[in-house]
Write a protein that holds these residues in place. Structure first.
Motif, short mmCIF file in Angstrom:
data_model
loop_
_atom_site.label_atom_id
_atom_site.label_comp_id
_atom_site.label_asym_id
_atom_site.label_seq_id
_atom_site.Cartn_x
_atom_site.Cartn_y
_atom_site.Cartn_z
N VAL A 40 -90.19 -11.95 -44.00
CA VAL A 40 -88.34 -11.17 -43.18
C VAL A 40 -88.81 -11.57 -41.87
N GLN A 41 -90.23 -11.01 -41.23
CA GLN A 41 -89.81 -11.47 -39.70
C GLN A 41 -90.18 -13.13 -38.88
N PHE A 42 -90.53 -14.08 -40.40
CA PHE A 42 -89.79 -15.28 -39.65
C PHE A 42 -88.65 -15.19 -40.00
N ALA A 43 -87.52 -15.43 -40.86
CA ALA A 43 -86.61 -15.07 -40.87
C ALA A 43 -86.12 -14.31 -38.97
N VAL A 44 -86.42 -13.57 -39.20
CA VAL A 44 -86.23 -12.77 -38.03
C VAL A 44 -85.81 -13.35 -36.17
#
Length: 182
Positions: free
Chosen positions: A156-160
């Motif tokens: 999720v943080q990578f996608a953000v």
């Protein structure tokens, strides 16, 4: 279950709105996010007007099959780099004739493959190069997500970070024709 996570949804809404206004399109190469960026964009109304497609290039053979990688690229692979994600984004942009193409490749964890370069092994889980490619614009950066986190949280943080990088490029004036750091 609420999908997408609120921070992803907010960034995606801004990106989709700008692309629709500009009549521009986007394509995605995802590895460590597992398609999360594409799923987030596609969860929003109006995305069909701007989304050209995506490749979940999680395996090295998928890069050969879909993204112009050669056997030598796979044989010499020792972990993700900004040069690699720029190459992947360029390839998909050409294939799908999109205005923009984004790519990421990272280490979501919980473990690291033993053959990665020393600098990735030193950083460990949470390492993710990102690229944004458009006409005359090529930007890249590497994000390092503070650990410890679970694999899904890293994804999720990578996608953000992918959507933040793209939004940054979209909101600034015309970019340089040189490869730049985000």
């Amino acid at each position: 279950m609420s999908f997408p996570p609120p921070e992803l949804k907010s960034l995606a809404e801004q990106v989709v709105s700008l692309l629709i206004q500009r009549k521009e399109t986007v394509s995605l190469v995802e590895t460590a996010t597992g398609g999360l960026v594409a799923a987030t964009l596609l969860s929003l109304p109006g995305t069909s007007a701007i989304f050209q497609g995506g490749v979940n290039a999680y395996s090295l053979p998928s890069r050969q099959a879909f993204l112009e990688w050669k056997e030598s690229d796979t044989a010499s692979y020792d972990g993700p780099t900004e040069a690699i994600v720029l190459s992947l984004a360029r390839s998909l942009r050409r294939s799908l004739s999109s205005t923009w193409s984004l790519a990421e490749s990272g280490v979501a964890g919980p473990s690291l493959p033993s053959k990665y370069r020393a600098e990735i092994l030193e950083v460990g889980v949470g390492y993710c190069p990102i690229a944004v490619v458009g006409e005359g614009v090529e930007r890249s950066k590497t994000v390092v997500v503070k650990q410890p986190r679970e694999r899904g949280e890293n994804m999720v943080q990578f996608a953000v970070e992918v959507l933040r990088a793209f939004l940054e490029v979209l909101t600034e004036q015309k970019g340089s024709k040189d490869v730049e750091k985000l």
